[in-house]
Design a protein around this motif. Structure first.
Motif, PDB file in Angstrom:
ATOM      1  N   ALA A 119      41.119 -55.542   0.714  1.00  0.00           N
ATOM      2  CA  ALA A 119      42.537 -55.840   0.484  1.00  0.00           C
ATOM      3  C   ALA A 119      43.269 -54.614  -0.055  1.00  0.00           C
ATOM      4  N   ASP A 120      42.633 -53.868  -0.957  1.00  0.00           N
ATOM      5  CA  ASP A 120      43.235 -52.647  -1.494  1.00  0.00           C
ATOM      6  C   ASP A 120      43.424 -51.602  -0.394  1.00  0.00           C
ATOM      7  N   ALA A 121      42.430 -51.507   0.487  1.00  0.00           N
ATOM      8  CA  ALA A 121      42.519 -50.543   1.590  1.00  0.00           C
ATOM      9  C   ALA A 121      43.657 -50.910   2.534  1.00  0.00           C
ATOM     10  N   ILE A 122      43.849 -52.206   2.766  1.00  0.00           N
ATOM     11  CA  ILE A 122      44.951 -52.659   3.613  1.00  0.00           C
ATOM     12  C   ILE A 122      46.290 -52.287   2.985  1.00  0.00           C
ATOM     13  N   SER A 123      46.425 -52.539   1.693  1.00  0.00           N
ATOM     14  CA  SER A 123      47.664 -52.205   0.988  1.00  0.00           C
ATOM     15  C   SER A 123      47.942 -50.710   1.049  1.00  0.00           C
ATOM     16  N   ALA A 124      46.884 -49.903   0.886  1.00  0.00           N
ATOM     17  CA  ALA A 124      47.045 -48.448   0.948  1.00  0.00           C
ATOM     18  C   ALA A 124      47.487 -48.011   2.341  1.00  0.00           C
ATOM     19  N   SER A 125      46.890 -48.614   3.371  1.00  0.00           N
ATOM     20  CA  SER A 125      47.247 -48.274   4.752  1.00  0.00           C
ATOM     21  C   SER A 125      48.691 -48.650   5.044  1.00  0.00           C
ATOM     22  N   GLN A 126      49.121 -49.804   4.540  1.00  0.00           N
ATOM     23  CA  GLN A 126      50.502 -50.236   4.728  1.00  0.00           C
ATOM     24  C   GLN A 126      51.472 -49.267   4.060  1.00  0.00           C
TER      25      GLN A 126
END
Length: 223
Positions: free
Chosen positions: A199-206
């Motif tokens: 989830a953190d990686a998704i937020s960072a990618s966004q």
């Protein structure tokens, strides 16, 4: 017989407006990243991959799922483990295929239908829920899991994507209920390191994608 819905398909289904069709505004492009993250977690549960220090380690590239096979084959060509965020960004460029596989899975279960839309030169595919009973049941189950809590691993993984997918306003239109739900999610995610890392990686990618879009718009304006 109850329809079994994999994680990525559940997330996509939750994002569809039950009456108007299409992905709800709050989810927007976030859903694209979340679909990739959902598929990664499916492969984790199937023991195709594991997570080590926010990196993905390939364990097996064998799968009956077309989207899984596509992603696993690309992973097998890498020289070594890569960061979760790196893979999410890489798979984002194959999103048309990946998203299509997730949509087709829901179509084959007769849970959604897809209509081709066009405006001037723009074309897109708009999903509509065809079995609203299943959708509403899924919404109720997710809301109950958030407010009452759960220790089930798959349920916790699903819940870890609710905020990155922008689904809280869809599930809890009331501001006060949404505030309570956000607090409950935060409590449940403590110690849930694997899905939280994704989830953190998704937020960072966004965030990176948004920054690139803003920079491109600014450059275009000043040109």
């Amino acid at each position: 017989m109850e329809t079994l819905i994999p994680l990525a398909q559940k997330l996509y289904l939750l994002g569809i407006h039950p009456e108007k069709g299409g992905i709800v505004y709050q989810s927007g492009t976030a859903m694209d990243y979340v679909i990739v993250g959902g598929l990664l977690m499916e492969m984790y549960l199937n023991k195709n991959i594991k997570f080590d220090n926010k990196r993905i380690v390939l364990l097996s590239d064998k799968s009956d799922n077309e989207a899984h096979r596509f992603m696993l084959q690309k992973m097998s060509k890498a020289k070594g483990p890569r960061r979760i965020s790196s893979w999410i960004n890489k798979f984002y460029y194959s999103l048309n295929y990946i998203r299509g596989e997730v949509r087709d899975g829901l179509v084959s279960k007769r849970l959604i239908k897809i209509e081709d839309k066009r405006f001037l030169i723009f074309k897109w595919k708009k999903p509509f829920a065809t079995n609203k009973q299943v959708l509403y049941k899924l919404v109720d189950e997710v809301k109950e899991s958030i407010m009452r809590g759960t220790s089930d691993e798959e349920s916790l993984i699903l819940l870890s994507f609710i905020q990155p997918a922008g689904l809280l306003p869809r599930l809890f239109p009331d501001r006060q209920e949404r505030k309570k739900a956000r607090a409950r999610l935060k409590e449940m995610m403590v110690g849930n390191r694997v899905s939280t890392a994704v989830a953190d990686a998704i937020s960072a990618s966004q965030a990176v994608a948004a920054s690139v879009a803003i920079s491109a718009a600014a450059a275009s304006t000043s040109a």
